[in-house]
Design a protein around this motif. Structure first.
Motif, PDB file in Angstrom:
ATOM      1  N   THR A  78       7.668  -1.270  10.312  1.00 20.70           N
ATOM      2  CA  THR A  78       8.643  -0.191   9.839  1.00 20.70           C
ATOM      3  C   THR A  78       7.803   0.481   8.528  1.00 20.70           C
ATOM      4  N   ALA A  79       7.548  -0.301   7.618  1.00 22.88           N
ATOM      5  CA  ALA A  79       6.728   0.390   6.355  1.00 22.88           C
ATOM      6  C   ALA A  79       5.429   1.479   6.962  1.00 22.88           C
ATOM      7  N   VAL A  80       4.625   0.901   7.920  1.00 24.53           N
ATOM      8  CA  VAL A  80       3.696   1.639   8.560  1.00 24.53           C
ATOM      9  C   VAL A  80       4.206   2.986   9.059  1.00 24.53           C
ATOM     10  N   ILE A 133      -3.367  -0.114  10.401  1.00 22.85           N
ATOM     11  CA  ILE A 133      -2.996   0.118   9.369  1.00 22.85           C
ATOM     12  C   ILE A 133      -2.295  -1.118   8.701  1.00 22.85           C
ATOM     13  N   ALA A 134      -1.487  -2.036   9.948  1.00 22.56           N
ATOM     14  CA  ALA A 134      -0.967  -3.114   9.597  1.00 22.56           C
ATOM     15  C   ALA A 134      -1.791  -4.048   9.474  1.00 22.56           C
ATOM     16  N   MET A 147       0.794  -1.251  -0.071  1.00 20.56           N
ATOM     17  CA  MET A 147       0.018   0.118  -0.052  1.00 20.56           C
ATOM     18  C   MET A 147       0.787   1.488   0.012  1.00 20.56           C
ATOM     19  N   SER A 148       0.542   2.156  -0.861  1.00 22.06           N
ATOM     20  CA  SER A 148       1.353   3.351  -0.968  1.00 22.06           C
ATOM     21  C   SER A 148       0.801   4.323   0.198  1.00 22.06           C
ATOM     22  N   VAL A 149       1.613   5.551   0.194  1.00 21.22           N
ATOM     23  CA  VAL A 149       1.415   6.548   1.314  1.00 21.22           C
ATOM     24  C   VAL A 149      -0.080   7.036   1.290  1.00 21.22           C
ATOM     25  N   GLY A 150      -0.373   7.348  -0.035  1.00 22.54           N
ATOM     26  CA  GLY A 150      -1.789   7.824  -0.553  1.00 22.54           C
ATOM     27  C   GLY A 150      -3.044   6.896  -0.181  1.00 22.54           C
ATOM     28  N   GLU A 151      -2.712   5.695  -0.315  1.00 18.30           N
ATOM     29  CA  GLU A 151      -3.750   4.680  -0.110  1.00 18.30           C
ATOM     30  C   GLU A 151      -3.881   4.493   1.660  1.00 18.30           C
ATOM     31  N   VAL A 152      -2.551   4.554   2.364  1.00 20.68           N
ATOM     32  CA  VAL A 152      -2.922   4.336   3.708  1.00 20.68           C
ATOM     33  C   VAL A 152      -3.388   5.834   4.151  1.00 20.68           C
ATOM     34  N   PHE A 153      -3.350   6.728   3.621  1.00 18.70           N
ATOM     35  CA  PHE A 153      -3.887   8.195   4.018  1.00 18.70           C
ATOM     36  C   PHE A 153      -5.513   7.940   3.979  1.00 18.70           C
ATOM     37  N   GLN A 154      -5.985   7.215   2.824  1.00 19.16           N
ATOM     38  CA  GLN A 154      -7.358   7.034   2.506  1.00 19.16           C
ATOM     39  C   GLN A 154      -8.140   6.345   3.671  1.00 19.16           C
ATOM     40  N   LEU A 155      -7.259   5.357   4.205  1.00 14.83           N
ATOM     41  CA  LEU A 155      -7.795   4.424   5.212  1.00 14.83           C
ATOM     42  C   LEU A 155      -8.117   5.239   6.364  1.00 14.83           C
ATOM     43  N   ARG A 189      -8.178   8.921   6.354  1.00 17.08           N
ATOM     44  CA  ARG A 189      -9.203   9.627   6.199  1.00 17.08           C
ATOM     45  C   ARG A 189     -10.732   9.211   6.215  1.00 17.08           C
ATOM     46  N   GLU A 190     -11.087   8.053   5.712  1.00 18.79           N
ATOM     47  CA  GLU A 190     -12.281   7.443   5.753  1.00 18.79           C
ATOM     48  C   GLU A 190     -12.431   6.774   6.981  1.00 18.79           C
ATOM     49  N   GLY A 191     -11.762   6.743   7.841  1.00 26.28           N
ATOM     50  CA  GLY A 191     -11.960   6.247   9.313  1.00 26.28           C
ATOM     51  C   GLY A 191     -11.923   4.708   9.268  1.00 26.28           C
ATOM     52  N   GLN A 192     -11.325   4.037   8.411  1.00 26.29           N
ATOM     53  CA  GLN A 192     -10.955   2.412   8.548  1.00 26.29           C
ATOM     54  C   GLN A 192     -10.060   2.161   9.349  1.00 26.29           C
ATOM     55  N   ALA A 193      -9.043   3.114   9.580  1.00 26.04           N
ATOM     56  CA  ALA A 193      -7.996   2.870  10.245  1.00 26.04           C
ATOM     57  C   ALA A 193      -7.680   3.832  11.492  1.00 26.04           C
TER      58      ALA A 193
END
Length: 385
Positions: free
Chosen positions: A35-37, A26-27, A6-14, A16-20
């Motif tokens: 480390t990646a998270v 996120i992990a 998952m890219s930084v932008g995809e993590v941000f969407q999680l 922003r949308e309240g999924q994470a």
């Protein structure tokens, strides 16, 4: 550098949308290593897109930490600029309005004067909102004219000489060096109406104001055409010898545009025409019904071609009489099968719908996964330092 996945932008969407709500979320959702998270979250924090807040209730050790979309970490600016009126706003990244204004505008003054006014208004609102240039991430603008969506250049003069080929992003970018997204004003209204009509993916938006224009939503998507000129029905020739603002004769606008009706009724502008209609002025009522019929005559061709489920009418001269005239000729001159189930109605959105759509437009552009990836990548970071 970044771990695959998952890219930084995809993590941000999680987030922003309240999924994470935590790094552990996120992990779990992405399969990324710890480390990646951390790398991705730290990049989002660095760019003021995400914040971490300590939660109460810990019984020992480090208190639990929650991730939140940092909606107040930056702002966007919006300008819905019409031929005779303009609305402006400063909003946070969640689209909440922090400061707004509405003023008269006059495109006949030319792009230099008009766009200086836009900059002046946005400057004033930014100060009123208590924010600085450093907080601004982007600007969403709607304007009456054919716009090249990629460059933001006006490819056809909107309502007055001097506007052809004006680079709106370049002019505004000289003051605010951020992304500027420019769209035709009727297209912006169509996007707002599409949101207001869930499940209606084939919709035609008619704006009847100073000018007359159409925007098209087909299969859920905005149709711009090869050069962005889809929907320019105001300059469809309907016969007659009236001279239009474009210099030609017999255009629909010359008979049904707010500027033409204002001249016919001896008032200042399209809004004054609307005032006369609301006051039940007999001559204004006759003129507005006739304008509706003329618009409906042209709209019938649009219906036969596109078979929309709904036509929504908005603008300064919209009234029951105008909509009735549009219905009369549209149903009369369209095929039976194309009008089966077709609704024709006045917009029920408030007068800030275009402004709100400008905000959504720039936020969708700025906060997409690709945009966030570009913002947080090393080349973008270097360029912005």
């Amino acid at each position: 550098m970044s771990a695959p996945g998952m890219s930084v932008g995809e993590v941000f969407q999680l987030v922003r949308e309240g999924q994470a709500e935590t790094r552990s979320d996120i992990a779990r959702l992405t399969g990324l290593s710890r480390t990646a998270v951390s790398l991705r979250v730290n990049q989002l924090i660095e760019h003021r897109l995400v914040v971490e807040r300590a939660e109460g209730g810990s019984t020992g050790g480090r208190p639990p930490v929650r991730l939140e979309f940092h909606a107040t970490g930056a702002v966007v600016l919006a300008a819905a600029v019409g031929a005779s009126r303009a609305q402006y706003a400063v909003c946070d990244l969640a689209g909440r309005i922090l400061a707004s204004s509405a003023v008269t505008s006059d495109f006949t003054e030319g792009p230099d004067v008009a766009l200086r006014s836009v900059v002046r208004q946005l400057d004033g609102l930014l100060a009123a909102a208590g924010r600085t240039d450093a907080d601004v991430r982007g600007i969403g603008v709607s304007i009456p004219g054919v716009v090249d969506r990629v460059t933001g250049r006006i490819v056809s003069r909107p309502v007055a000489p001097g506007w052809d080929k004006v680079e709106v992003p370049e002019v505004l970018g000289a003051r605010f060096p951020v992304p500027v997204v420019v769209e035709n004003d009727v297209n912006v209204l169509a996007l707002a109406e599409h949101q207001a009509h869930p499940g209606t993916d084939d919709l035609v938006m008619i704006k009847a104001s100073t000018g007359v224009g159409v925007a098209i939503i087909a299969d859920g998507r905005l149709v711009r055409g090869a050069v962005g000129a889809a929907g320019e029905i105001g300059h469809t020739k309907i016969g007659g010898d009236r001279v239009c603002r474009c210099g030609a004769t017999g255009c629909l606008e010359a008979y049904a545009g707010g500027w033409a009706l204002a001249r016919e009724l001896g008032v200042a502008d399209a809004r004054a025409v609307g005032d006369l209609v609301r006051a039940r002025h007999p001559e204004a009522l006759r003129a507005i019904r006739d304008a509706g019929r003329r618009i409906g005559e042209v709209a019938s061709g649009v219906v036969n071609l596109l078979n929309p489920a709904a036509i929504v009418v908005s603008g300064d001269i919209v009234s029951d009489g105008l909509v009735a005239g549009i219905r009369e000729l549209t149903y009369q001159q369209s095929t039976d099968v194309a009008t089966r189930g077709l609704t024709i109605e006045a917009s029920t959105l408030d007068d800030q719908a275009a402004l709100a759509a400008c905000v959504v437009m720039i936020l969708d552009d700025l906060l997409s996964p690709d945009a966030i990836d570009n913002l947080t990548s090393p080349p973008s970071r270097s360029a912005r330092s």
